[in-house]
Design an enzyme around this catalytic site. Structure first.
Site, short mmCIF file in Angstrom:
data_model
loop_
_atom_site.label_atom_id
_atom_site.label_comp_id
_atom_site.label_asym_id
_atom_site.label_seq_id
_atom_site.Cartn_x
_atom_site.Cartn_y
_atom_site.Cartn_z
N SER A 88 11.72 -29.07 -3.25
CA SER A 88 10.34 -29.20 -4.00
C SER A 88 9.93 -27.73 -3.92
O SER A 88 9.36 -27.14 -4.99
CB SER A 88 9.40 -30.08 -3.66
OG SER A 88 9.97 -31.53 -4.09
N GLN B 55 7.29 -34.82 3.04
CA GLN B 55 6.90 -33.98 1.94
C GLN B 55 6.85 -32.72 2.08
O GLN B 55 7.09 -31.79 1.48
CB GLN B 55 5.66 -34.55 1.18
CG GLN B 55 5.14 -34.09 -0.16
CD GLN B 55 4.18 -34.78 -0.87
OE1 GLN B 55 3.44 -35.53 -0.17
NE2 GLN B 55 4.08 -34.56 -2.31
N TYR C 100 15.10 -38.92 -8.04
CA TYR C 100 16.01 -38.22 -8.74
C TYR C 100 16.59 -38.77 -10.07
O TYR C 100 16.88 -40.11 -9.99
CB TYR C 100 17.26 -37.93 -7.90
CG TYR C 100 16.78 -37.04 -6.72
CD1 TYR C 100 16.69 -35.62 -6.66
CD2 TYR C 100 17.03 -37.51 -5.40
CE1 TYR C 100 16.36 -34.72 -5.58
CE2 TYR C 100 16.33 -36.83 -4.13
CZ TYR C 100 16.23 -35.41 -4.26
OH TYR C 100 15.96 -34.72 -3.28
N ASP D 255 10.14 -30.79 2.58
CA ASP D 255 11.05 -30.88 1.17
C ASP D 255 11.27 -29.45 0.46
O ASP D 255 10.61 -28.92 -0.39
CB ASP D 255 10.56 -31.71 0.26
CG ASP D 255 11.36 -32.15 -0.81
OD1 ASP D 255 12.35 -31.45 -1.02
OD2 ASP D 255 10.92 -32.94 -1.81
N ARG E 246 12.90 -37.89 0.04
CA ARG E 246 11.67 -37.74 -0.95
C ARG E 246 10.93 -39.06 -0.35
O ARG E 246 10.60 -39.99 -1.23
CB ARG E 246 12.16 -37.90 -2.25
CG ARG E 246 12.82 -36.66 -2.90
CD ARG E 246 11.87 -35.71 -3.06
NE ARG E 246 12.37 -34.25 -3.34
CZ ARG E 246 12.88 -33.98 -4.72
NH1 ARG E 246 12.34 -34.91 -5.72
NH2 ARG E 246 13.09 -32.66 -4.86
#
Length: 375
Positions: free
Chosen positions: A132, A126, A229, A129, A121
């Site tokens: 996400s 990004q 997290y 990911d 993360r």
């Protein structure tokens, strides 16, 4: 560099690891792309669409033959990879903590397995990911599913015949899925509240127009682990949270739970007694049901009714929006490959000391190498 794209096994997984859009982008880099026959059917993509994008469409054995990299959504069993050569990179969602035997089999075959769900993360990663991108859609779909099962209007309606009250929606767990659930429920006109063990999410909840429900008097607990997290909470916090939630949940029409702890079973957030406290006709959606569930009584793959309350436990919620989920997932994979692409070699080069490579690599050279799987 030959990249193979697999058709997913089983009836639950309808996503696909490449779309015609990403096939074109991969070929523009200099890769050749082979797609298994029927790979895109669940995501409403025909074999002809892939062929038009420049991919070779063929049976699985032909697609895998000579491949340098194999892309999938769910990591397949080794037995389902006929003719795969040692040294091939296999990138997919691998579930290494719950399916260790599969990972050991990859290592034994000399594969280099990448677990896309372990993507760091970080700002750099990004766009790669997958958690996400897929959780965003799952949060949206949870609200749509809840609205359908609820059977009443979401927004407040003022009519000549009287007023209909807005649905009260409570989101438990404010990661990517939870934030999207808040936004979607608000767009539909619900009266939304939310909670999370991470104190930093309070501002995010309020910025979306929802009411933040937080334990206020347990000092020194933030609930934030590595990479943003959630982590396991203390017994003191759990007791305080249970008391707060119990008083709040009894007033809700819809509850959506999204809490996950990587590598561990999903935490129990809603007890049977709390379900019983809700009004008949209320709805709960458990987005963590694949990992054991946040809600007592939730059943993976089923909608059950307890105490007059419907508990929705759809498996793999992102795959229920397969065309959009596939589009996002395939872009995650392309972005990763593109980040490591060597134009001169016309191949991806994966430095062993790179933080992304170290974060996702499970096996190499006949051994399991990820630090969380060792010891």
């Amino acid at each position: 560099m030959k990249i193979a794209v697999l058709k997913e096994a089983g009836g639950v997984e309808t996503r696909v690891a490449a779309t015609p859009e990403t096939v074109k982008k991969l070929m523009a880099l200099g890769a050749s792309v082979a797609v298994e026959t029927g790979a895109g059917f669940g995501a409403k993509i025909s074999d002809a669409d892939y062929a038009a994008a420049g991919a070779t469409v063929a049976p699985r054995a032909d697609v895998i033959a000579g491949a340098d990299m194999v892309l999938g959504v769910q990591g397949p069993a080794l037995a389902d990879l006929p003719g795969i050569k040692a040294g091939t990179i296999l990138a997919a969602i691998q579930s290494p903590f719950s399916d260790r035997a599969k990972i050991d089999a990859y290592a034994g075959a000399g594969l280099i397995a990448y677990a896309m769900e372990l993507m760091p993360r970080t700002t750099r990663a990004q766009s790669m990911d997958v958690l996400s991108s897929q959780s965003n859609l799952a949060g949206y779909k949870a609200v749509i599913d809840a609205g359908e099962a609820y059977g009443r209007a979401f927004p407040m309606m003022m009519t000549a015949a009287g007023t209909i009250s807005a649905a009260r929606v409570f989101i438990m767990g404010v990661g990517v899925a939870g934030l999207q659930a808040i936004a979607t429920a608000r767009r539909l006109g619900g009266l939304v509240s939310a909670t999370d063990v991470r104190a930093a999410t309070k501002e995010q909840i309020e910025s979306l127009g929802a009411k933040a429900i937080f334990v206020e008097k347990v000092a020194g607990i933030s609930g934030e682990g590595a990479g943003g997290y959630a982590t396991e909470m203390s017994d003191e916090y759990k007791a305080a949270q249970a008391e707060l939630v119990s008083s709040h949940i009894a007033k809700q029409d819809i509850v959506i739970t999204t809490a996950l702890i990587p590598g561990r079973p999903a935490p129990r957030l809603v007890t049977d007694a709390q379900v019983a406290s809700m009004r008949p006709g209320s709805v709960i959606v458990d987005l963590a049901v694949d990992s054991g569930g946040n809600v007592e009584g939730a059943v993976a793959g089923e909608i059950v009714e307890r105490h007059g309350v419907k508990i929705i436990g759809h498996k793999n919620p992102a795959s229920r929006l397969a065309p959009d989920a596939s589009a996002l997932y395939s872009r995650n994979l392309f972005n990763m490959i593109n980040a490591f692409w060597d134009k001169e070699a016309k191949a991806a080069v994966w430095p062993a000391d790179d933080d992304i490579v170290k974060g996702i690599k499970l096996t190499e050279g006949g051994a399991v190498v990820h630090e969380r799987l060792l010891g």
